[in-house]
Write a protein that holds these residues in place. Structure first.
Motif, PDB file in Angstrom:
ATOM      1  N   LEU A  88      48.013  27.434  30.966  1.00 54.18           N
ATOM      2  CA  LEU A  88      47.188  26.447  31.918  1.00 54.18           C
ATOM      3  C   LEU A  88      46.098  25.724  31.188  1.00 54.18           C
ATOM      4  O   LEU A  88      45.805  26.119  30.161  1.00 54.18           O
ATOM      5  N   VAL A 117      45.531  30.197  28.682  1.00 50.72           N
ATOM      6  CA  VAL A 117      44.742  29.210  28.862  1.00 50.72           C
ATOM      7  C   VAL A 117      44.182  28.474  27.809  1.00 50.72           C
ATOM      8  O   VAL A 117      44.198  28.780  26.841  1.00 50.72           O
ATOM      9  N   ASP A 126      45.693  21.372  34.777  1.00 49.90           N
ATOM     10  CA  ASP A 126      45.612  22.147  35.666  1.00 49.90           C
ATOM     11  C   ASP A 126      44.307  22.324  36.344  1.00 49.90           C
ATOM     12  O   ASP A 126      44.162  22.464  37.755  1.00 49.90           O
ATOM     13  N   CYS A 186      42.090  29.501  38.035  1.00 45.68           N
ATOM     14  CA  CYS A 186      43.495  29.772  37.161  1.00 45.68           C
ATOM     15  C   CYS A 186      44.148  30.824  37.920  1.00 45.68           C
ATOM     16  O   CYS A 186      45.619  30.374  37.998  1.00 45.68           O
TER      17      CYS A 186
END
Lengths: 430, 430
Positions: free
Chosen positions: B7, B40, B76, B322
């Motif tokens: 992400l 992430v 994102d 997320c």
């Protein structure tokens, strides 16, 4: 935008919490529908005694066949407020197998079998939520596993049992002894006829296991939690605490070790400074202090038990899992990836407040001080009080491993000049 | 089980909060990955002054082109910690248009344009989260919109500005005047060079608008919030408060009217009893008291500002949005279905503490009491103090509409025997 097929909720148990859940679900239907984004409907309530009068509970929803209820494939959410291990565990597992998410208020079950239940929920792609299992209406599970999800929690320190806080608060404010304060708690409905689960710390220990697991992203079982009840706290202990500028609370303490490589969880009475926010938590209220790397110190306070507050927490979870059902998603599941070992009580680093009855003659203090030194325990303060050939010695230590403190006390008991150890209490929250 | 495509997170702003968000994201990557269920990655940081030295912030991520960053279709999540209305609003809107969820700490923007931003997020099927906009690290937005989603909130009463709480606490504990306490707050970094937003209550009013909207499931704009600053609170007010067993706090108060058909939101200094949990909130700490039908009284306490605490709240939201992205779902959006009107300050029901300088002669009290009676305001207590032909009269009223109280004070000012109105303060939290 809003889906029209109603979400169907089944309720297991209809005592004080279940009745209140029923009342809110049947009278606040429109609000719940708006907040979920879909209509919601209570479709069945399983009870053991169907003939009992339950005001406001629709008789046509009552059933004694809990298993048939959780096996209904049209049920989206099962709410378990029975308590205890069985039949709650089997019913929850069956509910998962039939595609229902579960909202539970069952601390004993979660503390004992949380890992297996989480695994079963994940396997079946459903949710297991249990905000009501810890500290009633106070949001703790959600803040710990969501709000603090990007932070590192180092300590959870809380008053998580209202019965014992009521008793200790009474002893503190009135000078009453334990039995007298317990009697009052019983008379007012704050203590059950058999108060063992509360006063011996079993209830708080279950909550500590749940909180530690979520806070540290590891598995902490009930057996991992060190537990000491509060039945031996005396009026004299409160007097000593006052001299220290402290009061006494039954605390649940979950800590990450200084090196970060292990965690501990424990429940025991402890002195805390009057300046600590937990010291002013009165009556049957609960409060939990959380320390995290970035957030700093947070405190959450509120009613820790009771039908309405617990129902509030249950309803919040019902809305959440219903929303997830509408979104065809699930919320956060168990997070136990750190796999940190749980250390025993001996490894906990804390302070002791020890009252000794000693012979009133020269050299006693030197003897006592030597015992502390031999065990590597450093003394913070000593106070001597003499009276008629007898004397009392109050020693407050610096921080040391609990095992060393405990060994020190054992050695003190063996000294000829020590007539008795009047009390030992840990000092926390400084 | 875990998805491997990371992400991507873009950060707008890199001041005290942004730097701390960057530090945590780049040093706690593994923890965040585990908690989200996917890797992430911080992919860009938009700043105005790229040459400024920012320790621990990877130089290769810095850009001055915020618009290009939020337009990247591979981003994102956009984290907005710039503050202010523009360019924050345009950047957030552009981020939504390009499919990114947004985490914001921007109370001014949310209070002013929350409805439009929520609508834009919903239109694009993304999240807008903003726990950090109210009371720093203290979880409030999530508990209100999730934990209490099945309950009915009736009142939110809070200390939501650390600067003013520091100043008032200083005045209370040291007897200092406002200017002196403000100087100390400035010297210690608790107050900005231009403290207007804090001391005039603008900051607290924005937070009150956000809290009222979430608590009552309705829209409350900044303009709907009654606002009075605390620059005119004096040492004499604190002395009066002490005589009442009270202290003075700048409070944000959001209330549902007794008939449930309207709500109010206001910010002003007020006396609260020393026994109220908010009275003991010291220094720059924040605390918010929430009263709900089923939950009862809850309190949330912690650091209300600062880089690290605010970053903790931002990170919690980053993890949440997320997770939603991974689940291809969104969290709860705006809930404003009750459409309750926001009443003006005149309709608020509260109590007044009024200090009058009056002529020291017979009949004054009768005159004053008549004015209260004529306006339908019932008096709780009166205290008279005479000194050299002058006298002071301290009147504490029962609860009445603010408009009636205000009209009473106007009429008192017109009495010949009233030399001046030394102070007027509302009394809350009883």
């Amino acid at each position: 935008m809003m889906r029209t097929r109603p979400l169907k909720v089944a309720l297991l148990g209809c005592g004080v919490v279940g009745s209140e859940v029923t009342r809110i679900m049947t009278t606040h239907t429109d609000d719940l529908t708006q907040r979920i984004g879909a209509p919601v409907e209570l479709v069945g309530i399983a009870v053991r005694r169907p003939d009992r009068v339950r005001e406001g509970v629709p008789a046509e929803l009552i059933t004694t066949d809990a298993t048939a209820l959780v096996k209904r494939d049209d049920v989206d959410v099962v709410v378990e407020v029975i308590g205890g291990i069985e039949p709650a565990r089997s019913l929850i597992t069956t509910a998962f197998e039939h595609g229902a998410s579960v909202v539970s208020a069952n601390k004993a079950l979660l503390a004992q079998d949380g890992a297996a239940l989480h695994a079963a929920a994940e396997q079946h792609g459903v949710d297991l939520y249990y905000e009501a299992a810890v500290a009633g209406a106070i949001p703790l599970v959600r803040p710990l596993r969501e709000s603090l999800a990007g932070d590192k929690v180092n300590r959870v320190l809380g008053i998580v049992n209202g019965t014992t806080n009521f008793i200790l608060d009474k002893m503190d404010s009135s000078g009453a002894g334990y039995s007298e304060a317990l009697d009052e708690a019983t008379a007012l409905g704050y203590a059950e006829a058999d108060p063992t689960a509360d006063v011996e710390g079993f209830d708080a220990a279950a909550k500590a296991a749940i909180l530690a697991g979520i806070a540290f992203h590891t598995r902490v079982r009930l057996d991992d939690v060190y537990r000491e009840g509060m039945t031996e706290v005396t009026a004299a202990d409160f007097a000593s605490a006052k001299q220290m500028g402290c009061t006494i609370k039954l605390l649940a303490i979950c800590e990450r070790a200084a090196d970060g490589r292990s965690v501990t969880a424990r429940v025991h009475p402890a002195m805390i400074p009057l300046t600590h926010p937990l010291a002013s938590v009165r009556g049957a209220y609960n409060a939990v202090f959380i320390e995290a790397d970035a957030a700093g110190q947070l405190m959450f306070y509120g009613p820790g038990a009771g039908g309405s507050p617990t129902a509030s927490a249950v309803l919040g979870d019902i809305v959440a899992v219903c929303r997830n059902k509408v979104a065809e998603a699930t919320g956060p599941g168990e997070s136990a990836y750190t796999r940190l070992p749980v250390s025993t009580m001996g490894e906990v680093v804390t302070r002791y407040h020890i009252s000794l009855d000693v012979a009133d003659k020269p050299g006693v203090l030197a003897q006592v001080a030597t015992v502390f030194a031999e065990h590597g325990v450093s003394i913070d303060t000593v106070r001597q009080q003499g009276k008629d050939g007898e004397a009392s010695l109050v020693v407050v230590t610096h921080r040391a491993a609990d095992a060393a403190l405990s060994a020190t006390v054992d050695a003190l008991r063996k000294l000829d000049t020590v007539r008795g150890v009047a009390s030992i209490m840990r000092v926390e929250g400084e």
